[in-house]
Design an enzyme around this catalytic site. Structure first.
Site, mmCIF file in Angstrom:
data_model
loop_
_atom_site.group_PDB
_atom_site.id
_atom_site.type_symbol
_atom_site.label_atom_id
_atom_site.label_comp_id
_atom_site.label_asym_id
_atom_site.label_seq_id
_atom_site.Cartn_x
_atom_site.Cartn_y
_atom_site.Cartn_z
ATOM 1 N N ARG A 33 35.249 11.846 28.080
ATOM 2 C CA ARG A 33 36.292 11.664 27.060
ATOM 3 C C ARG A 33 37.681 11.582 27.679
ATOM 4 N NH1 ARG A 33 34.238 15.383 22.015
ATOM 5 N NH2 ARG A 33 32.970 13.726 21.125
ATOM 6 N N GLY B 47 26.678 12.066 19.280
ATOM 7 C CA GLY B 47 26.616 12.995 20.413
ATOM 8 C C GLY B 47 25.242 13.069 21.049
ATOM 9 N N GLY C 200 30.703 11.608 14.292
ATOM 10 C CA GLY C 200 31.038 11.572 12.872
ATOM 11 C C GLY C 200 31.966 10.412 12.540
ATOM 12 N N LYS D 48 18.683 14.622 10.043
ATOM 13 C CA LYS D 48 18.758 14.671 8.581
ATOM 14 C C LYS D 48 19.141 13.362 7.897
ATOM 15 C CE LYS D 48 20.118 19.515 8.395
ATOM 16 N NZ LYS D 48 21.248 20.392 8.097
HETATM 17 P P1 ADP Z 1 23.353 12.215 16.781
HETATM 18 O O1 ADP Z 1 24.152 13.346 17.419
HETATM 19 O O2 ADP Z 1 22.929 11.185 17.796
HETATM 20 O O3 ADP Z 1 24.067 11.621 15.602
HETATM 21 P P2 ADP Z 1 21.848 14.042 15.124
HETATM 22 O O4 ADP Z 1 22.825 15.126 15.426
HETATM 23 O O5 ADP Z 1 21.816 13.498 13.750
HETATM 24 O O6 ADP Z 1 22.006 12.849 16.208
HETATM 25 O O7 ADP Z 1 20.365 14.565 15.393
HETATM 26 C C1 ADP Z 1 19.956 15.041 16.633
HETATM 27 C C2 ADP Z 1 18.948 16.125 16.476
HETATM 28 O O8 ADP Z 1 17.822 15.677 15.733
HETATM 29 C C3 ADP Z 1 18.406 16.566 17.826
HETATM 30 O O9 ADP Z 1 18.759 17.903 18.046
HETATM 31 C C4 ADP Z 1 16.899 16.392 17.694
HETATM 32 O O10 ADP Z 1 16.169 17.447 18.285
HETATM 33 C C5 ADP Z 1 16.702 16.377 16.198
HETATM 34 N N1 ADP Z 1 15.424 15.735 15.840
HETATM 35 C C6 ADP Z 1 15.008 14.508 16.168
HETATM 36 N N2 ADP Z 1 13.767 14.275 15.736
HETATM 37 C C7 ADP Z 1 13.341 15.399 15.106
HETATM 38 C C8 ADP Z 1 12.136 15.815 14.449
HETATM 39 N N3 ADP Z 1 11.084 14.990 14.352
HETATM 40 N N4 ADP Z 1 12.084 17.058 13.932
HETATM 41 C C9 ADP Z 1 13.148 17.884 14.036
HETATM 42 N N5 ADP Z 1 14.302 17.567 14.640
HETATM 43 C C10 ADP Z 1 14.409 16.338 15.172
HETATM 44 MG MG MG Z 2 24.380 15.399 16.814
#
Ligand code: ADP
Ligand code: MG
Length: 393
Positions: free
Chosen positions: A35, A349, A372, A196
């Site tokens: 960053r 992230g 975000g 989610k």
């Molecule tokens: P990003 O930071 O790329 O936007 P998120 O924060 O939305 O991604 O989600 C990342 C999290 O989702 C990780 O910690 C990962 O372990 C979790 N995850 C991915 N697949 C599953 C699953 N099948 N069950 C539970 N958690 C999951």
């Molecule tokens: Mg995340």
């Protein structure tokens, strides 16, 4: 289009540059300086053109209180190394000490304020605090794309009092992230994963309207499968989002977008490193088992789709990539994205960390510094830290 700092005179001016130097620290050491490096083009441009530069950033979540372990000295030291020149750091955000330091600042010199979130007025976007910040400078430049979805004093409030323009990183983020939805090389494929549905509801709806294919994975996929009444054993899914998931599935019927859910899943009884696992078809997750990754057939299917794409957008990992070997689905698709002729854009992230872990980050067309903020922009929402910046004539 927002007015860029490149289009305004800065010589001799006191420039308050909001950066996002919210970097991971280990004691006194910056563990990952991505960053900081992302803001170097703006910083070096301003210094070369004789600005008197004042940097502001937050670090962590001190919640308006002084937290010694979140002081910015290690960050200032790392920036100084990268710039090859001294970075003077003050121990306050505003006040007498800071005003004196700014007065002593010559053209082409840099001053770093203390962690802006030590002040309660920052996250509250308190006008009095914003005015104090603004009084330090003649011009506000926002290069903190990663924090642009927050209406805080140093990202939005300060622009009430002094002219406000976009930094070079901010301009590039807005351009790339908007253009990929407005004028993409088609087919436009999006991959959405992560934990989610509820975090990504708006972006799911917008991608249904704008993309050709939407590939779903991660915990989010479980919620969609649950909405279709597939048995999921002990898998994580969001009970409260089943209705929303159904709405999205319904909306996909009326859209030109092909929404693709996993066809198979990797399941385990216990989520820990190298625990026994098996691959099962969707619909065959038994009691006592958890779906923790897309299965190999799904990974092949998704890889074939991204191989044919013209543009690829990706947010969120497709499985619990932190726990080996449940990174495999994410890695297989990541290799296909890296090898595709498509322009790929990744934000978030966890997915960025996953790609770095696979050693594939350099093969990606554009890695956004936002998580975000990237999602908000893709949703089509207004970001306060961008809204306040002057428009280009
Ligand atoms: P990003 O930071 O790329 O936007 P998120 O924060 O939305 O991604 O989600 C990342 C999290 O989702 C990780 O910690 C990962 O372990 C979790 N995850 C991915 N697949 C599953 C699953 N099948 N069950 C539970 N958690 C999951
Ligand atoms: Mg995340």
């Amino acid at each position: 289009m927002k007015l860029s700092v490149a289009d305004v005179a800065v010589k001799g001016k006191r420039v308050l540059l909001r950066v996002d130097f919210n970097v991971p620290l280990s004691g006194e050491r910056v563990v990952d300086d991505t960053r900081i490096r992302a803001a170097l083009p703006t910083i070096t441009d301003l210094l070369k053109r004789g600005a008197r530069l004042i940097l502001a950033t937050h670090l962590g979540r001190p919640g308006g209180e002084i937290r010694p372990e979140l002081r910015l000295d290690p960050v200032a030291a790392r920036l100084s190394e990268l710039l090859g020149r001294p970075v003077c750091k003050v121990d306050e955000v505003v006040g007498r000490e800071v005003e004196e330091a700014v007065r002593g600042l010559a053209e082409g010199e840099v001053l770093m304020l203390e962690n802006i979130r030590f002040e309660q007025g920052e996250e509250a976007n308190d006008p009095d605090f914003a005015r104090l910040l603004a009084q330090l400078a003649d011009l506000f430049v926002n290069d903190a794309f990663g924090t642009a979805h927050r209406a805080h004093a140093s990202t939005a409030g300060v622009a009430e009092y002094i002219p406000a323009v976009a930094g070079l990183l901010m301009i590039r983020e807005i351009e790339v992230l908007s253009r990929c939805l407005e004028q993409p090389a088609r087919p436009l494929a999006a991959i959405l994963g992560g934990a989610k549905v509820s975090d990504k509801l708006q972006v799911l709806h917008r991608f249904l309207e704008l993309t050709d294919t939407l590939l779903i994975g991660g915990g989010m996929a479980n919620t969609f499968l649950a909405a279709l009444e597939c048995p999921l054993g002990d898998s994580f899914y969001e009970e409260d989002s089943l209705e929303d998931a159904r709405d999205i599935l319904e909306a996909s019927e009326d859209s030109n977008c092909c929404l693709q859910l996993p066809v198979d899943l990797t399941v385990t009884r216990e989520l820990k490193p190298h625990s026994p696992f098996k691959n099962v078809a969707v619909g065959e997750v038994a009691e006592g088992w958890k779906a923790v990754d897309i299965g190999p057939e799904t990974a092949s299917l998704y890889s074939d789709i991204v191989a044919e794409a013209g543009t690829i957008l990706w947010n969120g990992p497709l499985g619990v990539f932190e726990t080996a070997p449940f990174h495999r689905g994410t890695e297989k698709v990541a290799r296909a994205v890296a090898g595709s002729r498509a322009f790929s854009i990744v934000g978030g992230g966890d997915i960025v960390a996953a790609l770095e872990g696979f050693g594939l980050a350099d093969e990606i067309g554009f890695i956004s510094t936002g998580g975000g903020a990237t999602l908000k922009l893709w949703e089509g929402a207004a970001l306060p830290g961008i809204e306040v910046l002057q428009d280009k004539e």
